[in-house]
Write an enzyme that holds these catalytic residues in place. Structure first.
Site, PDB file in Angstrom:
ATOM      1  N   CYS A 151      10.940  71.908 -34.199  1.00 25.94           N
ATOM      2  CA  CYS A 151      10.295  73.197 -33.906  1.00 25.94           C
ATOM      3  C   CYS A 151       8.774  73.153 -33.998  1.00 25.94           C
ATOM      4  O   CYS A 151       8.110  74.111 -33.617  1.00 25.94           O
ATOM      5  CB  CYS A 151      10.843  74.283 -34.816  1.00 25.94           C
ATOM      6  SG  CYS A 151      10.370  74.107 -36.555  1.00 25.94           S
ATOM      7  N   CYS A 171       3.561  65.396 -49.046  1.00 22.90           N
ATOM      8  CA  CYS A 171       3.194  66.517 -49.922  1.00 22.90           C
ATOM      9  C   CYS A 171       3.573  67.801 -49.180  1.00 22.90           C
ATOM     10  O   CYS A 171       2.925  68.172 -48.201  1.00 22.90           O
ATOM     11  CB  CYS A 171       1.697  66.436 -50.203  1.00 22.90           C
ATOM     12  SG  CYS A 171       1.108  67.612 -51.397  1.00 22.90           S
TER      13      CYS A 171
END
Length: 198
Positions: A151, A171
């Site tokens: 997406c 992260c």
């Protein structure tokens, strides 16, 4: 400024030079470690069997309408949640971490580690085809932003300072993920029959 998408490729030990190489031979120094972004095209189906075709406009509209303001800020507008505040930072159960927007599995519990940074950290995606990257030069620095390969939403960044075997640290913002315990069915908001291989 963002450019990409790219595949995320750790450089072999023989090529390490204390830099990050990002496409076309441009090299950026970062923390004595190395990372290279290789040009890529997104396959229709990942090696683990998930459709990577993007949501159509109607599906995207429906998925985005289901996001909270904070989720939309991170996923759609490249925001960052405050450190040490995310709901998944201390999650230690066995399971997978899926994209909050389209539910593509991105990471699994066995690659999660405590980085001390205040954000959930992983040393590898569940399938390398599920996470792509763009060169991010916002805030006057060069970073590598991660994207959901299906997406295009923004979960976080990847840095070349993680543990073995990859030496990478993905992260990731907690609000960009939804955790699914082992044994539970994966969410399937795009009705593609998503399920983990046996």
């Amino acid at each position: 400024e963002h450019s990409g998408p790219y595949a995320i490729v750790p450089l072999s030990a023989s090529r390490r030079s204390g830099a990050i190489e990002i496409s076309h031979g441009r090299v950026f120094h970062r923390e004595e470690r190395d990372l290279r972004l290789a040009s890529m095209s997104t396959p229709a189906v990942s090696p683990s069997g998930f459709s990577l075709s993007p949501p159509d406009p109607e599906e995207r509209k429906r998925l985005e309408a289901d996001l909270s303001r904070e989720e939309a800020e991170v996923l759609l507008h490249h925001g960052t949640e405050a450190p040490f505040c995310g709901g998944l930072l201390d999650q230690k159960d066995s399971g997978v971490y899926c994209c909050r927007l389209c539910a593509l599995p991105l990471f699994q519990h066995k690659t999660k580690f405590e980085s001390g940074t205040g954000w959930p950290s992983f040393w590898a995606p569940i399938d390398e085809a599920h996470v792509t990257a763009v060169r991010d030069t916002s805030y006057g620095m060069v970073r590598i932003e991660t994207l959901c390969a299906r997406c295009g939403s923004h979960p976080g960044h990847v840095f070349p300072d993680g543990p073995p075997p990859t030496r990478l640290r993905y992260c990731i913002n907690s609000v960009s993920l939804q955790f699914v315990k082992s044994g539970d069915a994966l969410p399937d908001p795009l009705h593609r029959g998503d399920r983990l291989p046996d």
